[in-house]
Design an enzyme around this catalytic site. Structure first.
Site, PDB file in Angstrom:
ATOM      1  N   ASP B 310      20.369   5.016 -86.376  1.00 35.76           N
ATOM      2  CA  ASP B 310      19.282   6.853 -86.459  1.00 35.76           C
ATOM      3  C   ASP B 310      17.819   6.096 -85.769  1.00 35.76           C
ATOM      4  OD1 ASP B 310      21.171   9.002 -86.019  1.00 35.76           O
ATOM      5  OD2 ASP B 310      21.138   9.040 -88.461  1.00 35.76           O
ATOM      6  N   ALA B 377      10.375  30.830 -82.870  1.00 40.19           N
ATOM      7  CA  ALA B 377      11.407  30.000 -81.296  1.00 40.19           C
ATOM      8  C   ALA B 377      11.188  30.975 -80.304  1.00 40.19           C
ATOM      9  CB  ALA B 377      12.721  30.217 -82.171  1.00 40.19           C
ATOM     10  N   THR B 379       8.645  32.530 -79.413  1.00 35.48           N
ATOM     11  CA  THR B 379       8.119  32.408 -77.617  1.00 35.48           C
ATOM     12  C   THR B 379       7.585  30.768 -77.511  1.00 35.48           C
ATOM     13  OG1 THR B 379       6.139  32.066 -79.750  1.00 35.48           O
ATOM     14  CG2 THR B 379       6.212  33.764 -78.525  1.00 35.48           C
ATOM     15  N   SER B 382       2.268  28.107 -81.155  1.00 35.15           N
ATOM     16  CA  SER B 382       1.232  28.909 -81.804  1.00 35.15           C
ATOM     17  C   SER B 382       0.074  28.533 -81.483  1.00 35.15           C
ATOM     18  CB  SER B 382       1.719  27.509 -83.297  1.00 35.15           C
ATOM     19  OG  SER B 382       1.096  26.770 -83.039  1.00 35.15           O
ATOM     20  N   LYS B 397      -1.524  26.363 -78.637  1.00 33.53           N
ATOM     21  CA  LYS B 397       0.059  25.385 -77.759  1.00 33.53           C
ATOM     22  C   LYS B 397       1.134  25.131 -77.823  1.00 33.53           C
ATOM     23  CE  LYS B 397      -0.159  22.456 -81.555  1.00 33.53           C
ATOM     24  NZ  LYS B 397      -0.016  23.632 -83.312  1.00 33.53           N
TER      25      LYS B 397
END
Lengths: 554, 689
Positions: B310, B377, B379, B382, B397
């Site tokens: 991973d 989620a 927009t 922040s 941003k």
């Protein structure tokens, strides 16, 4: 020309001939065993025998076909030998005794051609031609078929244990490979002076005024397949030392060439059959190294060998034909024991002690240098599996050869194979030497007598067929003992090899990566040679120490 | 790396503990699965009887040394097992029965009803808990059995099992719900559903593993055993047939000598050390805090062709970090830095903190009177609003498209330069965050772009190079898009990558590799990794993972370190190499032994064989004794190597082989010549030899 130059010259000629023809025959072999097409004559044969040549057989079916076919061969040959007096072309010969026929039938079906009898004094032309010569062809083709089945085990992926069709492999081996080359070989031999007729014996008066019967017969035709199929059963008791079988140094060289042709070609073809030519070259290299060293030692021993008489005479000529000399006799002896042929052009009983040791050791290698047709290849591949097992562990991976993993089951089959022949040789020798009937046949006292017994059992168990001589083997005891050695020594390994082929064919192919051990590079080749020598050495050194080694050091 | 084992006892301590155990292991019925040593023991009995019937110095010496040979063999195994004993003892302490608070009700009821913590509980001994029972564990209490947290969240001290002293968080749902019996809850209360009956717990399995009691022969060990048995059978035949054959030559050696020859020829060295090698290999894994559920898996690890890793947490640090600021045209870099910093001050995500770190604003306090705009989620932005000189400054941003939409909605203009920077950063494997500011009623203005980047862990490239040298291909698995994935794959030096991977993709990739005949290893922790872990030939589950993942894999890494796979592979290879090397050594030894014994054995009947006595051993008796003594001592000499394992260095197969053949093959040919000669010098001083 000095003797050394002549010795080198014949080897050079032999090598040149092989280098030119082996790759060609190898290509033909690959085509023979992988082409989907049948020849018209082959199709007729299949129809007549009611077999389906396109059925892909499971290894068990393949093995049963081999065993069934061979058993039928043994029974037919036995009946022929027991009834020859009532059949045409018998030349007035009587029936062979039961235990003798048992031994001879097994001997020719197992590609051993051990002969307890004198061909010219015991067999008529019909028995020679339809009995022995037929088996010379089919027993050789059987060995080739088994080797090809093993190659399919490597080349096939997830094939569910299917390894090809025995009947097609058998017929093609005879029709496309052995017959055509034998015809050419026989013609060349006739040209060079080998006898070929169907005459009754000629009575002649010798210089001393005695009457002697000279038996002619279809010698050249039998001679060609005798060598080509690494059979070795001579028309005459003296085998290739007899001037009618092997009249000149040229025919001698031609016979040596014929002996080596198929074993080397099949090994060369192995690479293409498994899809990696380098593997075939590696196998050929190991075989060549073993045969080369054996020939060199034997030639040195015979030409300049130790011992009072040879040093005084400038060479060990006892038991050798003057028309061949030491070098050609030594070459023939090395080749006939390195392959499972067993034809002789000199009496091995009279070889120098180290020379006798070399011929014994060549057979003890398990007939892999380059071995019998087919059997040499599968013997060498099984040795390679043991080598790759040790070597593979030492590089930190589950061992694999040509993309197939060597796991527990595979190893069990290989271990049983490697155990089979030494067990026969050691137990057989112990039985012969430990019983009164066995000891009764021994001619010489001391270590040489032990060598005689050891040689006979080794020759039978490894399906070589050459005799050291000196040992009286035409007895019920030896007929049965050696007959059983030949039978088990041939078919137990074959069944194990076919089982292995089936298991390998059922596996998937593991692609080679950087972590995979390459099995075609010099390091592996050296290692394989070393493993063969060490395993055989460790097995036989004690008994060899009591016989030819003790004799050599006297 | 941490280990939970106490300081490893030194070899002398181990020997003291193992010596008596080794004697009990000499009982014939306990040697049944080691036919080679059993054969040696039978030989020892025969020579002892012979020595009693017809006493001679040779017979007595050979008997004593044959018994010692058997004892050395069992000693090797006992020492290997002894190393795990101490560890097992400390694990056993975890199993002392405790009182558990079991929630009343049948398993069925409990599976479907709501909050469980409030239900009545009974106090029961932990040993009576069964699968499906539900228990409540409070702070300071020991978790009574393995299970999954079904309610609550707690910090748990797992140091007794993992050796890691920092507490870990265990919570219901998600990938961190598994708890191990014997670990201690430090804070809060959790409700645990028991997933293992007593006697089958994780700790039970660990104990069985480190003690070696659960050891089964691995496939490769079985194959090697077959080869060794075949060799043994050949040598039994050689010696047995020598009796009549030598009888013919009037050279029949005494029984004691034949037995000595047999014992020297059969591969006693590897026969004695084979099981010790296997136990020590598992022990090495445990020492690295990896629990293998079977030896088969360890061996498979040595064969692995493809390693699936991973990206997140394995190849890269878990989180993206800000690495650069790209100002828009006409914007001062400082303005962008200030805005980026302000918009991130309240951002507690690692990405946010990394932006503050980048601009060196760690000591800045939040301006007074700010209003934080949390990330949502919807927009996908922040930021914060604050007043400067009576005007409201709004700093945002977020994802490029979201910020562009916001700027547009205020009447601001897009900037082609910013768009270009965004595309460029994406293409290079980074994640662009766009920063914009709106002052008062004026339209919003794009200030520039922050580049977030996955940071590849140090040393990964070198490790992948090592793996490549071993012949192992590494494939990086990531949820990123192909563009990003390619860039990171190149930077980290992996051979291949699987982008936008779903659990199904992973499973399909494993199947596809396996169809091609390759062995696949992977590690994972989530429940959705379970099918892939089960499908992989070597599946290493992280200890932090779910029980489903742990159940599906065939190894558990207590340190939860995905790069541990590389060490597991090395241990697997080392195990095979050690076996191969010692077998080769053992067989190569026989050559010298023949040179010692054969001339001695036939000294009277075939005196000319004395030319084979190349070591010039002083007498036939001394030669035979020396070979037997050497054969026994070489076992002792190789015990440390068997326990430690042959050193493995990543290299091409052929390079490894050449090295090992030289050391163990050629070495195995030469060493006994020297050793037997040296022993002969001592042994020949014994009167009667």
């Amino acid at each position: 020309m000095s003797a050394t130059a002549a010795a080198l010259g014949q080897v050079a000629a032999l090598v040149a001939a092989l280098v030119l023809t082996v790759p060609l025959l190898a290509r033909h072999l690959v085509h023979t065993y992988s082409s989907p097409r049948h020849l018209r004559v082959e199709r007729a044969l299949y129809r007549a025998c009611r077999v389906d040549p396109d059925a892909d057989q499971h290894w068990r079916t393949y093995a049963w076909s081999v065993l069934g076919f061979s058993l039928a061969g043994i029974v037919l040959l036995y009946v022929l030998l027991r009834t020859q007096q009532w059949l045409p072309l018998s030349l007035g010969m009587t029936a062979m005794p039961a235990e003798g026929a048992f031994n001879t039938a097994i001997s020719f079906v197992t590609n051993t051609n051990w002969q307890w009898y004198s061909g010219e004094a015991a067999l008529g032309h019909l028995a020679q031609m339809t009995g022995l010569t037929v088996q010379n062809f089919v027993s050789a083709a059987t060995g080739m078929a088994v080797a090809v089945a093993l190659a399919r085990g490597f080349s096939r992926a997830s094939a569910g244990g299917r390894v090809g069709n025995f009947w097609a492999d058998l017929v093609r081996g005879v029709v496309r490979v052995l017959l055509p080359i034998s015809v050419v070989g026989a013609l060349l031999l006739v040209l060079a002076g080998v006898v070929q007729n169907l005459d009754a014996p000629h009575a002649i008066t010798t210089l001393a005024g005695d009457t002697q019967h000279l038996t002619g017969g279809p010698v050249a035709s039998q001679e060609a397949i005798k060598e080509l199929g690494t059979n070795g059963g001579g028309f005459y008791n003296a085998n290739s030392a007899h001037p009618f079988e092997n009249p000149t140094p040229l025919t001698n060289l031609l016979q040596v060439y014929l002996i080596l042709l198929v074993p080397f070609s099949l090994a060369w073809a192995f690479g293409s059959l498994v899809g990696d030519r380098r593997q075939g070259r590696a196998v050929v290299t190991v075989m060549t190294m073993l045969l080369g060293v054996g020939t060199a030692l034997l030639t040195w021993s015979e030409m300049a060998g130790p011992g009072l008489v040879p040093s005084a005479a400038g060479g060990a000529m006892e038991g050798k034909e003057v028309r061949f000399g030491e070098a050609a006799s030594a070459l023939f002896a090395a080749v006939t024991t390195g392959t499972s042929t067993g034809a002789v052009n000199a009496m091995h009983d009279s070889l120098t002690a180290p020379g006798g040791l070399v011929t014994l050791f060549m057979m003890m290698l398990g007939e892999v240098a380059p071995g019998g047709v087919g059997s040499g290849l599968y013997g060498m591949v099984l040795l390679a599996i043991i080598t790759v097992f040790l070597a593979g562990l030492m590089v930190g991976r589950t061992p694999e050869l040509i993309g197939k993993k060597i796991g527990h089951r595979e190893m069990s089959l290989v271990a049983a194979y490697v155990l089979a022949t030494p067990a026969l040789v050691l137990v057989g020798t112990a039985v012969a030497i430990g019983t009164g009937s066995g000891r009764a046949g021994i001619q010489e006292s001391g270590p040489h007598g032990l060598s005689e017994v050891l040689y006979a059992v080794t020759s039978a168990a490894n399906n070589n067929g050459s005799a050291f001589g000196g040992l009286t083997t035409g007895t019920t005891f030896y007929d049965v003992l050696l007959g059983l050695c030949m039978l088990v020594g041939r078919f137990l390994p074959i069944v194990l090899v076919l089982a292995l082929a089936g298991r390998l064919a059922a596996q998937r192919v593991t692609p080679a990566g950087a972590g995979t051990l390459p099995t075609h590079r010099p390091l592996f080749i050296v290692l394989l040679t070393g493993v063969a020598l060490v395993i055989v050495g460790l097995t036989y050194v004690p008994v060899l120490a009591l016989a030819p080694i003790a004799e050599s050091l006297l | 790396m941490t280990t939970h084992a106490p300081v490893t006892p030194g070899l002398p301590t181990l020997l003291r503990g193992a010596a008596p155990t080794a004697v009990t292991k000499m009982r014939p019925d306990r040697l049944l699965d080691n036919p080679i040593m059993l054969l040696v023991e039978v030989g020892a009995v025969v020579t002892t009887v012979a020595a009693l019937l017809d006493p001679s110095t040779l017979a007595v010496l050979v008997s004593v040394w044959l018994w010692l040979t058997v004892w050395f063999g069992t000693l090797a195994e006992a020492v290997a097992e002894g190393r795990g004993k101490a560890q097992a003892a400390s694990l056993r302490d975890l199993q002392t029965s405790t009182t558990a608070r079991r929630v009343r009700g049948s398993a069925d009821e409990l599976a479907h009803t709501g909050p469980l913590a409030v239900r009545p509980t009974d106090e029961v001994p932990s040993t009576s808990l069964r699968v499906g029972d539900v228990v409540v564990v409070g702070p300071g209490e020991r978790i009574p059995a393995d299970g999954d947290v079904v309610e609550g969240v707690a910090s748990v001290d797992e140091s007794a099992v993992t050796g890691e002293s920092a507490p870990v968080i265990r919570e219901s749902g998600g990938d961190r719900c598994a708890v191990t019996g014997g670990t201690v809850v430090l804070s809060d209360e959790i409700v645990v559903r028991v997933s293992r009956d007593p006697g089958q717990s994780f700790v039970d399995r660990m104990i069985a593993l480190v003690e070696g009691s659960e050891r089964q022969r691995t496939p490769n060990e079985l194959a090697l055993n077959v080869l060794l048995l075949a060799l043994t059978a050949v040598f039994v035949l050689v010696v047995a047939t020598l009796w009549p054959i030598a009888g013919y030559a009037d050279a029949r050696p005494p029984v004691v000598v034949l037995v000595a020859l047999l014992v020297c020829l059969v591969p006693t060295t590897i026969g004695a050390l084979l099981s010790a090698i296997g136990i020590a290999g598992m022990d090495r894994l445990v020492r690295r805090n990896v629990l293998a559920m079977s030896g088969r898996a360890v061996e498979a690890a040595g064969d692995v062709d493809v390693l699936l890793l991973d990206k997140t947490g394995t190849i890269t640090y878990g989180n993206r970090r800000a690495t650069a600021l790209v100002p828009a045209p006409g914007v001062e870099p400082d303005d962008l830095a200030r805005a980026a910093c302000q918009s991130s001050l309240a951002d507690e995500t690692p990405e946010g903190r990394s932006i503050v770190d980048l601009v060196g604003g760690g000591d800045q306090a939040l301006p007074a009177g700010v209003e934080l705009v949390e990330f949502s989620a919807r927009t996908r932005m922040s930021g914060l609003d604050h007043e400067v000189d009576g005007r409201v400054h709004r700093v945002r941003k977020g994802a490029a498209s979201a910020v562009a939409a916001w700027v547009h909605s205020t009447g601001g203009r897009p900037s082609p330069e910013v768009d270009a920077a965004v595309t460029e950063i994406s293409a290079a494997g980074g994640t662009p965050l766009v920063v914009a500011e709106k002052v008062g009623d004026r339209p919003a203005r794009l200030l520039g772009v922050v580049r977030l980047k996955d940071v590849v862990k140090e040393g990964m490239r070198e490790r992948f190079d090592e793996l490549r040298a071993m012949g192992i291909r590494t494939v990086m698995i990531t949820g990123d898009n192909a563009l990003t994935a390619r860039a990171i794959a190149e930077e980290a030096g992996v051979d291949d990558f699987l982008a936008e991977a779903t659990p199904e993709d992973k499973l399909a990739l494993i199947r596809q590799e396996q169809e091609g005949g390759r062995l696949v290893a992977m590690c994972g922790d989530g429940t959705n990794d379970a099918p892939a872990l089960a499908q992989a030939d070597v599946g290493v589950a992280m200890n932090t993972g779910t029980s489903a993942a742990k159940e599906a894999g065939n190894m558990v890494d207590l340190d939860s370190d995905p790069t541990k796979l590389i060490e597991v592979v090395e241990i697997g290879k080392q195990l095979l190499i050690t076996r191969g090397a010692l077998t080769t050594f053992s067989v190569a030894n026989d050559v010298a032994k023949y040179f010692a014994i054969l001339p001695a054995m036939f000294a009277v009947a075939v005196p000319q064989l004395d030319v084979l006595n190349v070591m010039r051993l002083s007498s036939p008796e001394s030669a035979i004794t020396s070979a037997v003594v050497f054969n026994a001592l070489v076992i002792v000499a190789l015990v440390p190597l068997a326990l430690r394992g042959v050193r493995y260095r990543p290299a091409r197969a052929e390079v490894l082989l050449r090295h090992n053949v030289l050391v163990y093959g050629v070495g195995g040919l030469v060493v006994p010549f020297v050793g037997i000669k040296a022993i002969d010098l001592v042994v020949s001083l014994i009167p009667g030899l």
